[in-house]
Motif scaffolding. Structure first.
Motif, PDB file in Angstrom:
ATOM      1  N   ALA A  73       0.825  -1.213   0.000  1.00 20.09           N
ATOM      2  CA  ALA A  73       0.000   0.000   0.000  1.00 20.09           C
ATOM      3  C   ALA A  73       0.857   1.260   0.000  1.00 20.09           C
ATOM      4  O   ALA A  73       0.447   2.293  -0.480  1.00 20.09           O
ATOM      5  N   LYS A  74       2.046   1.190   0.555  1.00 22.26           N
ATOM      6  CA  LYS A  74       2.992   2.307   0.578  1.00 22.26           C
ATOM      7  C   LYS A  74       2.377   3.585   1.167  1.00 22.26           C
ATOM      8  O   LYS A  74       2.518   4.671   0.624  1.00 22.26           O
ATOM      9  N   TYR A  75       1.640   3.415   2.283  1.00 23.56           N
ATOM     10  CA  TYR A  75       1.143   4.579   3.007  1.00 23.56           C
ATOM     11  C   TYR A  75       2.285   5.162   3.816  1.00 23.56           C
ATOM     12  O   TYR A  75       3.161   4.445   4.293  1.00 23.56           O
ATOM     13  N   SER A  76       2.291   6.461   4.016  1.00 22.93           N
ATOM     14  CA  SER A  76       3.296   7.058   4.882  1.00 22.93           C
ATOM     15  C   SER A  76       2.920   6.865   6.353  1.00 22.93           C
ATOM     16  O   SER A  76       3.748   6.994   7.230  1.00 22.93           O
ATOM     17  N   PHE A  77       1.650   6.517   6.583  1.00 24.01           N
ATOM     18  CA  PHE A  77       1.145   6.291   7.935  1.00 24.01           C
ATOM     19  C   PHE A  77       0.895   4.797   8.065  1.00 24.01           C
ATOM     20  O   PHE A  77       0.313   4.187   7.166  1.00 24.01           O
ATOM     21  N   PRO A  78       1.311   4.149   9.148  1.00 22.49           N
ATOM     22  CA  PRO A  78       1.225   2.685   9.213  1.00 22.49           C
ATOM     23  C   PRO A  78      -0.192   2.116   9.342  1.00 22.49           C
ATOM     24  O   PRO A  78      -0.427   0.979   8.973  1.00 22.49           O
ATOM     25  N   LEU A  79      -1.135   2.913   9.833  1.00 16.73           N
ATOM     26  CA  LEU A  79      -2.487   2.410   9.986  1.00 16.73           C
ATOM     27  C   LEU A  79      -3.247   2.511   8.668  1.00 16.73           C
ATOM     28  O   LEU A  79      -2.987   3.395   7.866  1.00 16.73           O
ATOM     29  N   ARG A  80      -4.187   1.608   8.477  1.00 20.83           N
ATOM     30  CA  ARG A  80      -5.014   1.657   7.261  1.00 20.83           C
ATOM     31  C   ARG A  80      -5.939   2.845   7.340  1.00 20.83           C
ATOM     32  O   ARG A  80      -6.732   2.959   8.264  1.00 20.83           O
ATOM     33  N   ILE A  81      -5.834   3.729   6.375  1.00 26.32           N
ATOM     34  CA  ILE A  81      -6.665   4.936   6.384  1.00 26.32           C
ATOM     35  C   ILE A  81      -7.586   4.996   5.163  1.00 26.32           C
ATOM     36  O   ILE A  81      -8.153   6.028   4.873  1.00 26.32           O
ATOM     37  N   ASP A  82      -7.758   3.852   4.507  1.00 26.15           N
ATOM     38  CA  ASP A  82      -8.683   3.790   3.375  1.00 26.15           C
ATOM     39  C   ASP A  82     -10.070   3.368   3.864  1.00 26.15           C
ATOM     40  O   ASP A  82     -10.290   3.176   5.064  1.00 26.15           O
ATOM     41  N   ALA A  83     -11.013   3.244   2.960  1.00 23.97           N
ATOM     42  CA  ALA A  83     -12.386   2.885   3.336  1.00 23.97           C
ATOM     43  C   ALA A  83     -12.438   1.515   4.008  1.00 23.97           C
ATOM     44  O   ALA A  83     -13.174   1.314   4.975  1.00 23.97           O
ATOM     45  N   PHE A  84     -11.641   0.570   3.514  1.00 27.55           N
ATOM     46  CA  PHE A  84     -11.614  -0.764   4.118  1.00 27.55           C
ATOM     47  C   PHE A  84     -11.090  -0.682   5.546  1.00 27.55           C
ATOM     48  O   PHE A  84     -11.605  -1.348   6.451  1.00 27.55           O
ATOM     49  N   GLY A  85     -10.072   0.133   5.763  1.00 29.41           N
ATOM     50  CA  GLY A  85      -9.559   0.335   7.118  1.00 29.41           C
ATOM     51  C   GLY A  85     -10.601   0.959   8.026  1.00 29.41           C
ATOM     52  O   GLY A  85     -10.758   0.564   9.184  1.00 29.41           O
ATOM     53  N   LEU A  86     -11.333   1.942   7.502  1.00 32.43           N
ATOM     54  CA  LEU A  86     -12.391   2.588   8.288  1.00 32.43           C
ATOM     55  C   LEU A  86     -13.426   1.565   8.732  1.00 32.43           C
ATOM     56  O   LEU A  86     -13.834   1.545   9.900  1.00 32.43           O
ATOM     57  N   THR A  87     -13.854   0.690   7.820  1.00 19.21           N
ATOM     58  CA  THR A  87     -14.844  -0.326   8.204  1.00 19.21           C
ATOM     59  C   THR A  87     -14.260  -1.277   9.244  1.00 19.21           C
ATOM     60  O   THR A  87     -14.977  -1.734  10.134  1.00 19.21           O
ATOM     61  N   SER A  88     -12.972  -1.558   9.137  1.00 14.83           N
ATOM     62  CA  SER A  88     -12.326  -2.437  10.117  1.00 14.83           C
ATOM     63  C   SER A  88     -12.318  -1.800  11.500  1.00 14.83           C
ATOM     64  O   SER A  88     -12.610  -2.467  12.498  1.00 14.83           O
ATOM     65  N   TYR A  89     -11.997  -0.520  11.572  1.00 20.44           N
ATOM     66  CA  TYR A  89     -11.985   0.172  12.872  1.00 20.44           C
ATOM     67  C   TYR A  89     -13.398   0.313  13.435  1.00 20.44           C
ATOM     68  O   TYR A  89     -13.601   0.172  14.646  1.00 20.44           O
ATOM     69  N   LEU A  90     -14.373   0.571  12.576  1.00 15.09           N
ATOM     70  CA  LEU A  90     -15.765   0.618  13.039  1.00 15.09           C
ATOM     71  C   LEU A  90     -16.187  -0.744  13.579  1.00 15.09           C
ATOM     72  O   LEU A  90     -16.827  -0.836  14.638  1.00 15.09           O
ATOM     73  N   GLY A  91     -15.832  -1.798  12.866  1.00 15.93           N
ATOM     74  CA  GLY A  91     -16.151  -3.156  13.312  1.00 15.93           C
ATOM     75  C   GLY A  91     -15.466  -3.498  14.618  1.00 15.93           C
ATOM     76  O   GLY A  91     -16.064  -4.112  15.508  1.00 15.93           O
ATOM     77  N   LEU A  92     -14.204  -3.089  14.760  1.00 21.90           N
ATOM     78  CA  LEU A  92     -13.470  -3.341  16.004  1.00 21.90           C
ATOM     79  C   LEU A  92     -14.133  -2.617  17.170  1.00 21.90           C
ATOM     80  O   LEU A  92     -14.344  -3.204  18.237  1.00 21.90           O
ATOM     81  N   GLY A  93     -14.478  -1.362  16.976  1.00 17.08           N
ATOM     82  CA  GLY A  93     -15.143  -0.604  18.034  1.00 17.08           C
ATOM     83  C   GLY A  93     -16.463  -1.231  18.431  1.00 17.08           C
ATOM     84  O   GLY A  93     -16.766  -1.389  19.624  1.00 17.08           O
ATOM     85  N   ALA A  94     -17.260  -1.608  17.437  1.00 16.52           N
ATOM     86  CA  ALA A  94     -18.550  -2.245  17.715  1.00 16.52           C
ATOM     87  C   ALA A  94     -18.349  -3.571  18.438  1.00 16.52           C
ATOM     88  O   ALA A  94     -19.087  -3.899  19.371  1.00 16.52           O
ATOM     89  N   THR A  95     -17.328  -4.323  18.048  1.00  7.54           N
ATOM     90  CA  THR A  95     -17.045  -5.611  18.681  1.00  7.54           C
ATOM     91  C   THR A  95     -16.700  -5.435  20.156  1.00  7.54           C
ATOM     92  O   THR A  95     -17.198  -6.175  21.015  1.00  7.54           O
ATOM     93  N   LEU A  96     -15.867  -4.465  20.467  1.00 10.78           N
ATOM     94  CA  LEU A  96     -15.504  -4.228  21.871  1.00 10.78           C
ATOM     95  C   LEU A  96     -16.730  -3.839  22.695  1.00 10.78           C
ATOM     96  O   LEU A  96     -16.906  -4.308  23.829  1.00 10.78           O
ATOM     97  N   ILE A  97     -17.587  -3.017  22.123  1.00  8.81           N
ATOM     98  CA  ILE A  97     -18.817  -2.627  22.828  1.00  8.81           C
ATOM     99  C   ILE A  97     -19.731  -3.838  22.996  1.00  8.81           C
ATOM    100  O   ILE A  97     -20.323  -4.039  24.068  1.00  8.81           O
ATOM    101  N   ILE A  98     -19.839  -4.670  21.974  1.00  9.13           N
ATOM    102  CA  ILE A  98     -20.695  -5.857  22.048  1.00  9.13           C
ATOM    103  C   ILE A  98     -20.206  -6.800  23.140  1.00  9.13           C
ATOM    104  O   ILE A  98     -21.021  -7.371  23.885  1.00  9.13           O
ATOM    105  N   ILE A  99     -18.908  -6.965  23.272  1.00  7.31           N
ATOM    106  CA  ILE A  99     -18.371  -7.810  24.345  1.00  7.31           C
ATOM    107  C   ILE A  99     -18.792  -7.243  25.703  1.00  7.31           C
ATOM    108  O   ILE A  99     -19.228  -7.979  26.594  1.00  7.31           O
ATOM    109  N   MET A 100     -18.684  -5.921  25.861  1.00  9.33           N
ATOM    110  CA  MET A 100     -19.099  -5.295  27.110  1.00  9.33           C
ATOM    111  C   MET A 100     -20.597  -5.504  27.337  1.00  9.33           C
ATOM    112  O   MET A 100     -21.027  -5.834  28.446  1.00  9.33           O
TER     113      MET A 100
END
Length: 179
Positions: A73-100
């Motif tokens: 991907a050759k991003y200058s920033f190590p985290l995924r900042i594309d649309a797929f990355g955004l959905t991954s972070y949204l999913g991760l956040g929702a998952t943590l809340i669901i566990i709680m």
């Protein structure tokens, strides 16, 4: 994908049970509605299954590429900042809340935290619902799904939001009348 849709349907049903009961009965709801709780628990379990199977899917078993940019991907920033990355972070956040929320779904949790604190924590479900709906909508767009499918998903999402709003408005009216 089937686990995603089943979890999403159950999540939507659990989200509208309270507002529908409130609008029909016109009286205060109990702290916990067992039907909503049980449907929410199943939604959470199936959502966690979706996460487990989903992390195996798109990036050849290298699940960290959902969150960290792959070398090509050759991003200058190590985290995924594309649309797929955004959905991954949204999913991760929702998952943590669901566990709680799954932890809070026990009667012992109400006793442990007390009603006010438990309800405050339980309200994170609204954030999880928004994150999940946005996660799904972005993925539908990325996957170039049929516009009709996206329109149906959007209409159902809007219906959930409208019911939540109507329920919230009803609670505000009840609280104002008590003053």
């Amino acid at each position: 994908m089937s686990t995603a849709y089943v979890a999403l349907i159950l999540l939507g049903v659990s989200a509208i049970i309270g507002p529908i009961k409130l609008l029909i009965n016109n009286k205060s709801l109990p702290i916990s509605i067992y039907l909503r709780r049980d449907i929410g628990i199943w939604a959470g379990i199936i959502a966690l299954l979706h996460v487990f199977f989903g992390l195996q899917g798109h990036v050849g078993g290298k699940f960290w590429y959902y969150f960290i940019a792959p070398p090509e991907a050759k991003y200058s920033f190590p985290l995924r900042i594309d649309a797929f990355g955004l959905t991954s972070y949204l999913g991760l956040g929702a998952t943590l809340i669901i566990i709680m929320l799954l932890y809070l779904s026990r009667d012992k949790a109400i006793k442990k935290f007390g009603v006010r604190k438990w309800k405050k924590l339980q309200r994170f479900s609204y954030i999880a619902i928004c994150m999940t709906l946005l996660h799904n909508l972005i993925l539908l767009i990325i996957a170039n799904r049929n516009l009709g499918f996206i329109a149906i998903f959007s209409a159902v999402s809007l219906l959930i939001i409208v019911f939540q709003y109507l329920g919230y408005k009803k609670v505000l009216q009840k609280n104002a009348s008590k003053l």
